[in-house]
Write a protein that holds these residues in place. Structure first.
Motif, short mmCIF file in Angstrom:
data_model
loop_
_atom_site.label_atom_id
_atom_site.label_comp_id
_atom_site.label_asym_id
_atom_site.label_seq_id
_atom_site.Cartn_x
_atom_site.Cartn_y
_atom_site.Cartn_z
N TYR A 30 0.51 -1.09 0.04
CA TYR A 30 0.42 0.39 -0.48
C TYR A 30 1.15 1.08 -0.16
O TYR A 30 1.59 1.15 0.70
N CYS A 32 1.00 5.49 0.26
CA CYS A 32 0.14 6.82 0.20
C CYS A 32 0.22 7.29 -0.90
O CYS A 32 1.16 7.53 -1.51
N CYS A 225 -6.92 5.60 4.65
CA CYS A 225 -5.85 4.57 4.96
C CYS A 225 -5.59 3.23 5.23
O CYS A 225 -5.60 2.06 4.62
N HIS A 250 1.62 10.83 9.93
CA HIS A 250 0.12 9.84 9.42
C HIS A 250 0.92 8.73 9.60
O HIS A 250 -0.45 7.80 9.81
N GLU A 254 -2.11 5.71 11.19
CA GLU A 254 -2.78 4.57 10.65
C GLU A 254 -2.49 3.90 11.70
O GLU A 254 -3.35 2.99 11.94
ZN ZN Z 1 -1.27 7.32 4.34
#
Ligand code: ZN
Ligand code: AMP
Length: 491
Positions: A30, A32, A225, A250, A254
């Motif tokens: 993944y 961002c 996210c 961030h 998360e």
């Molecule tokens: Zn993100």
């Protein structure tokens, strides 16, 4: 072993090199993605070229991957704050367009740049605005589990309830709670607490708004996210990437909300990889402080997008990289030389993985085998693209390698670098070149091709002679036959 060396990656979680061993048959990655409120700048390209290198490394090793890149079209407030205005709403007001138009326009601009840079498309590009109901459910679950508290400005995550809070950023808990955030939020218990839901202020109606158990409002930025990655890659997955700025805030948030939500005591994601920043003449690039160069500015100035890609790959992703005209000029010259040399080796074989490249090597070509090994060592050592480039350039100068072996090495290096050497047309790289721009190696290649063509004509091998003429034309070279022999010039 045919899959290549053990891949080692630098994990920000723990700040050390680790063996990467997949935890599933298909590795979940993944990254961002962009906040689509303005044109992506040159620095914004770096995380995706880096994630692309990671994907190429996995493919090289024969490891299947599923890659998700999100499109942030709601929730990201100005200055990454909890209470500021949404970046997309600000852009819509500025450009007198709807938020949907803004999102669609800048998402396309992002895709255009990705295509121009030969970045492999992700498997999914989820839009935050399409996942708001799931985000609400996620936040409601956190509330049920007792991780949240409600303020007039929204629903907040209580970071004091998250035992490992800030591990990724190496934050000492007390310090982070006191110092890291400057924004003042009335009633917030700890400075590191962050909004899961941002409620509308009384009398101020947001453009993008949803109803929720905490009233009308919009999701907090970090929520998307966690929600989109879990929904597309499963609760736990292997690799999460982003720019190094995300390592400090961030991604910390998360992790906190995801691990609270899952509550299984396991780390949510195993590997966290972060690219360092691109600097502009040694200064930090900030979209907020005025126009910053983007890929289109470079191409308009006569640079090939692949020259910019090559410039990026010339630095290791974990080192800061300084963008200067001089550096991109040098990258363009290198690209031109590479493309010029590679023309004579086409068509390149399909050597996308270590196993495929090994199988294609001519059995007696020790030099080619050594270069392949060098490429494999470089990619396995935390994606050392500068070393791959160096190996590629060295192989092209090597007198001991066979043409066939060189073709395999070039194709393998290109599978990792993604410069498109199999088809890149040297004439497209720089149309402004003149004879004085050619370096001795290029002149040597041209002379050799011209001599080969003369030989082919002597032998009445017209097909071969034509083939060489086409190869020369691809290099931007026009041959003219005169009574005293052939002459050539740039066309
Ligand atoms: Zn993100
Ligand atoms: P944004 O569109 O602002 O959400 O950022 C998209 C991605 O670009 C994030 O992963 C950022 O960390 C990254 N990024 C922003 N500026 C730079 C830069 N100057 N160099 C490298 N990466 C950057």
């Amino acid at each position: 072993m045919t899959t290549g060396r053990q891949l080692r990656l630098y994990n920000s979680l723990g700040r050390r090199m680790m063996d990467f061993v997949p935890s599933a048959d298909v590795v979940g990655v993944y990254s961002c993605g962009p906040t689509v409120y303005s044109f992506p700048h040159l620095g914004n390209m770096r995380p995706y070229v880096f994630a692309d290198t990671l994907r190429r490394a996995l493919r090289w090793q024969g490891i299947p991957a599923r890659h998700v890149v999100n499109i942030t079209d709601v929730g990201h407030a100005v200055a990454d704050s909890d209470t500021g205005e949404d970046k997309l709403e600000v852009a819509a007001a500025r450009e007198r367009r709807s938020v949907e138009e803004i999102a669609a326009f800048y998402t396309q601009a992002f895709f255009d740049d990705m295509t121009a840079l030969n970045v492999l498309p992700a498997d999914e590009y989820p839009r935050a605005s399409e996942y708001v109901p799931q985000m609400i459910e996620f936040a409601a679950r956190l509330e049920e589990l007792g991780y949240t508290y409600l303020l007039p400005s929204g629903l907040y995550f209580d970071t004091s309830k998250s035992p490992g809070y800030g591990t990724l950023a190496l934050l000492d808990l007390a310090g982070q709670r006191e110092g890291a955030r400057v924004e003042h939020v009335e009633g917030r218990k700890n400075k590191s607490d962050f909004a899961l839901w941002r409620s509308e202020e009384p009398g101020v109606r947001r453009v993008m708004r949803w109803d929720s158990p905490w009233g009308w409002g919009a999701p907090g930025w970090h929520l998307e996210c966690s929600v989109m990655s879990m929904s597309l890659l499963g609760a736990h997955f292997d690799i999460h990437t982003g720019g190094v700025d995300h390592r400090e805030l961030h991604h910390v948030n998360e992790i906190a909300q995801s691990e609270a939500y899952l509550g299984d005591g396991r780390p949510w994601v195993r590997f966290w990889l972060h690219n360092e920043f691109l600097l502009l003449n040694n200064a930090k690039i900030a979209k907020s402080s005025g126009p910053v160069p983007r890929l289109a500015d470079l191409t308009e100035a006569g640079y090939h997008p692949m020259a910019y890609r090559l410039f990026l790959l010339g630095g290791h992703y974990r080192s800061q990289l300084d963008f200067t005209t001089h550096a991109v000029d040098a990258a363009q010259a290198t690209l031109r030389r590479l493309a010029g040399r590679v023309v004579a080796l086409r068509p390149l074989p399909a050597a996308g993985s270590f196993a495929a490249a090994r199988a294609l090597l001519p059995p007696d070509d020790k030099a080619a085998a050594a270069y392949l090994d060098q490429l494999d060592a470089a990619i396995a050592a935390d994606l050392a693209t500068p070393k791959i480039l160096a190996g590629l350039q060295e192989s092209l100068r090597d007198a001991d390698i066979t043409t066939e072996g060189l073709g395999v090495v070039v194709a393998a290096a290109d599978a990792l670098l993604g410069l498109g050497l199999a088809t890149l047309d040297p004439r497209e790289i720089d149309r402004r070149r003149s004879l004085t721009d050619l370096d001795p190696a290029e002149i040597e290649t041209i002379e050799r091709l011209v001599a080969d063509r003369t030989q082919a004509r002597k032998e009445k091998d017209w097909a071969r002679a034509d083939e060489i003429r086409t190869a020369l034309e691809t290099l931007g070279v026009q041959v003219t036959d005169t009574p005293s022999g052939p002459t050539w010039d740039l066309c």
